[in-house]
Scaffold this active site. Structure first.
Site, PDB file in Angstrom:
ATOM      1  N   LYS A 108       0.999  -1.249  -0.154  1.00  0.00           N
ATOM      2  CA  LYS A 108       0.100  -0.123  -0.036  1.00  0.00           C
ATOM      3  C   LYS A 108       1.007   1.197  -0.037  1.00  0.00           C
ATOM      4  O   LYS A 108       2.027   1.075   0.476  1.00  0.00           O
ATOM      5  CB  LYS A 108      -0.847   0.075   1.345  1.00  0.00           C
ATOM      6  CG  LYS A 108      -2.095   0.907   1.106  1.00  0.00           C
ATOM      7  CD  LYS A 108      -3.355  -0.008   0.170  1.00  0.00           C
ATOM      8  CE  LYS A 108      -4.546   0.789  -0.025  1.00  0.00           C
ATOM      9  NZ  LYS A 108      -5.499  -0.325  -0.583  1.00  0.00           N
TER      10      LYS A 108
HETATM   11  P1  NAD Z   1     -12.774   7.363  -3.260  1.00  0.00           P
HETATM   12  O1  NAD Z   1     -11.768   8.371  -2.897  1.00  0.00           O
HETATM   13  O2  NAD Z   1     -12.944   7.185  -4.803  1.00  0.00           O
HETATM   14  O3  NAD Z   1     -14.135   7.576  -2.688  1.00  0.00           O
HETATM   15  C1  NAD Z   1     -14.218   7.748  -1.277  1.00  0.00           C
HETATM   16  C2  NAD Z   1     -15.525   8.252  -0.697  1.00  0.00           C
HETATM   17  O4  NAD Z   1     -15.718   8.332   0.730  1.00  0.00           O
HETATM   18  C3  NAD Z   1     -15.674   9.495  -1.126  1.00  0.00           C
HETATM   19  O5  NAD Z   1     -17.217   9.527  -1.476  1.00  0.00           O
HETATM   20  C4  NAD Z   1     -15.451  10.457   0.038  1.00  0.00           C
HETATM   21  O6  NAD Z   1     -16.120  11.563   0.104  1.00  0.00           O
HETATM   22  C5  NAD Z   1     -15.938   9.564   0.933  1.00  0.00           C
HETATM   23  N1  NAD Z   1     -15.468   9.925   2.264  1.00  0.00           N
HETATM   24  C6  NAD Z   1     -14.075  10.566   2.668  1.00  0.00           C
HETATM   25  N2  NAD Z   1     -14.164  10.666   4.055  1.00  0.00           N
HETATM   26  C7  NAD Z   1     -15.185  10.353   4.609  1.00  0.00           C
HETATM   27  C8  NAD Z   1     -15.515  10.381   5.648  1.00  0.00           C
HETATM   28  N3  NAD Z   1     -14.885  10.810   6.754  1.00  0.00           N
HETATM   29  N4  NAD Z   1     -16.988   9.940   6.265  1.00  0.00           N
HETATM   30  C9  NAD Z   1     -17.624   9.523   4.878  1.00  0.00           C
HETATM   31  N5  NAD Z   1     -17.160   9.285   3.642  1.00  0.00           N
HETATM   32  C10 NAD Z   1     -16.112   9.811   3.443  1.00  0.00           C
HETATM   33  O7  NAD Z   1     -12.116   6.203  -2.811  1.00  0.00           O
HETATM   34  P2  NAD Z   1     -12.502   4.338  -3.014  1.00  0.00           P
HETATM   35  O8  NAD Z   1     -11.513   4.099  -4.082  1.00  0.00           O
HETATM   36  O9  NAD Z   1     -14.050   4.599  -3.753  1.00  0.00           O
HETATM   37  O10 NAD Z   1     -12.262   3.660  -1.767  1.00  0.00           O
HETATM   38  C11 NAD Z   1     -13.170   3.425  -0.841  1.00  0.00           C
HETATM   39  C12 NAD Z   1     -12.673   2.476   0.081  1.00  0.00           C
HETATM   40  O11 NAD Z   1     -12.633   1.240  -0.540  1.00  0.00           O
HETATM   41  C13 NAD Z   1     -11.223   2.654   0.660  1.00  0.00           C
HETATM   42  O12 NAD Z   1     -11.348   1.844   2.008  1.00  0.00           O
HETATM   43  C14 NAD Z   1     -10.362   1.730  -0.172  1.00  0.00           C
HETATM   44  O13 NAD Z   1      -9.131   1.417   0.461  1.00  0.00           O
HETATM   45  C15 NAD Z   1     -11.523   0.742  -0.368  1.00  0.00           C
HETATM   46  N6  NAD Z   1     -11.130  -0.034  -1.636  1.00  0.00           N
HETATM   47  C16 NAD Z   1     -10.887   0.613  -2.765  1.00  0.00           C
HETATM   48  C17 NAD Z   1     -10.741  -0.102  -3.951  1.00  0.00           C
HETATM   49  C18 NAD Z   1     -10.812   0.454  -5.498  1.00  0.00           C
HETATM   50  O14 NAD Z   1     -10.498  -0.217  -6.325  1.00  0.00           O
HETATM   51  N7  NAD Z   1     -10.622   1.729  -5.515  1.00  0.00           N
HETATM   52  C19 NAD Z   1     -10.295  -1.505  -3.795  1.00  0.00           C
HETATM   53  C20 NAD Z   1     -10.481  -2.232  -2.549  1.00  0.00           C
HETATM   54  C21 NAD Z   1     -10.953  -1.364  -1.760  1.00  0.00           C
END
Ligand code: NAD
Length: 418
Positions: A108
């Protein structure tokens, strides 16, 4: 090392590991070797801002283990990023990749920055600086990055370009989650969210729940939005959604197209007219059939675990449930948990497909990608549920122990050098 990594998320990842190691009766020598991160790099990143001022940001990369192949994991841009949190996320990636049988260790990366406060040009300079600092440390056979919170396809394109310039030729396989026109994979952008929706639909069928489930999604970024859209397409009603600005709740169902248009215009969900506004904390405890935390880690805690009102908890985010909350959920058998390392593994599985396609310069159709993805997710879900039933353990312990055992077996077979 423990002091260097001191962070609640790292403690949580270690506590989870220790509990599984106890359950597996793992020898002490193997425990430390399997648990501790292999390599960690912290870099300071001087970046020229549009104003002419130079700001220094802090960046990290943690490679958890290199036993099974290159390491794989996302890059996060967030103002609260710390080394310990990045190490925890790297550890979870290891178990996730092993559970899905991918030939990777976990990794990461993170940069301590609020990307929404940077202009596009500043974001590009920061991304390029981080990538060039990482060059001795990464490579298609060493460590492959991908998008995570606060990063996206464009960030991956800049990373691929920066790395390729240093190497002297185009190297698409250095990152996954890049635009399709640069060697990205069809379906990668939607893969995590659609994978979450696929698993939820499988469990809904298994539990014989009605098709028009009420779903609450925390976080409407890449993962949350694609999960919500895919669930709505298959008949679920999205009754609650939130982002960093707060939540919106409407028992009749939220108009997702209108919500997306609003977010495109305003940047955040605040002021959206399609429901009542609640805080993120309030939204998590509203009644629903499926609760999908898809934002930050440690949002289901001992304070709210007894209050959440769902039948399925689908952990789309990494590490959304604390160890203390888990203990409470184990006393609530009415809640079916799809643990994070299974629930959001669609992203890394299609990242793996992207890496394979790039290495072969041979690209697959979207149909082929989703067929393969759903086959792996379905099989992994069945394996986890079988293990949980056979050993009389919760789903998280089953998923973690299957992943951890694969890494341990590989380490034992390779032996200790020298
Ligand atoms: P992203 O940046 O596209 O979206 C994150 C979302 O969370 C946004 O809507 C943001 O406004 C919101 N957010 C941020 N802080 C917040 C808070 N304090 N309270 C509520 N909402 C909040 O990120 P993503 O890629 O969608 O990732 C989201 C989660 O999924 C993370 O935990 C990430 O590690 C996990 N994840 C992502 C992927 C991927 O392919 N992108 C894969 C596996 C896991």
């Amino acid at each position: 090392m423990q002091r260097l990594l001191s962070h609640p998320a790292y403690k949580m990842a270690c506590d989870q590991f220790d509990a599984v190691a106890d359950f597996l009766d793992m020898p002490v020598a193997l425990r430390e070797r399997t648990k501790l991160p292999k390599r960690m790099l912290t870099v300071s990143l001087p970046v020229k801002m549009d104003s002419g001022e130079v700001k220094v940001f802090l960046g990290h990369r943690v490679q958890h283990h290199l036993t099974l192949g290159p390491t794989k994991g996302g890059l996060r841009f967030h103002q609260d990023v710390e080394l310990g949190e990045v190490a925890a996320l790297a550890m979870w990636m290891s178990w996730k990749c092993a559970l899905a049988d991918l030939p990777y260790g976990g990794a990461k990366g993170g940069v301590q920055v609020n990307p929404r406060e940077l202009s596009t040009a500043e974001l590009e300079r920061l991304t390029r600086r981080y990538t060039s600092e990482m060059v001795p440390f990464i490579g298609p056979q060493t460590d492959v990055m991908a998008p995570d919170m606060g990063t996206n396809e464009q960030v991956m394109a800049w990373m691929m370009d920066t790395y390729s310039h240093q190497i002297g030729h185009a190297v698409p396989s250095i990152v996954t989650g890049k635009p399709v026109s640069l060697g990205g994979s069809l379906g990668r952008k939607e893969a995590t969210g659609r994978g979450v929706a696929f698993l939820i639909n499988r469990v809904v069928d298994m539990l014989k729940m009605p098709g028009d489930c009420r779903v609450i999604v925390q976080g409407f970024g890449n993962v949350g939005s694609y999960a919500a859209l895919a669930l709505a397409k298959f008949g679920s009603r999205i009754t609650g959604v939130s982002d960093v600005s707060g939540g919106v709740f409407n028992p009749k169902g939220i108009d997702l197209v209108a919500l997306q248009e609003h977010i495109e215009r305003k940047g955040v969900l605040a002021d959206f007219k399609g429901g009542d506004h609640l805080s993120n904390e309030e939204l998590l405890v509203q009644p629903c059939d499926v609760l999908v935390p898809a934002a930050l880690d440690q949002v289901i805690t001992e304070k709210n675990a007894g209050k959440i009102q769902c039948r399925i908890l689908a952990e789309a985010a990494n590490g959304p449930t604390t160890v203390a909350a888990d203990a409470i959920l184990r006393q609530r058998p009415e809640i079916f948990v799809i643990p994070d390392i299974l629930c959001n593994s669609g992203g890394v599985i299609v990242s793996y497909f992207e890496w394979v396609q790039d290495l072969q310069s041979f690209f697959w159709s979207e149909q082929e990608i989703f067929d393969k993805l759903y086959r792996i997710l379905g099989t992994t879900l069945d394996t986890v549920l079988r293990e949980a039933k056979a050993k009389n353990i919760d789903h998280r312990t089953a998923a973690l122990s299957l992943g951890i055992q694969k890494v341990v077996r590989a380490k034992q077979l390779r032996g200790l050098f020298p």
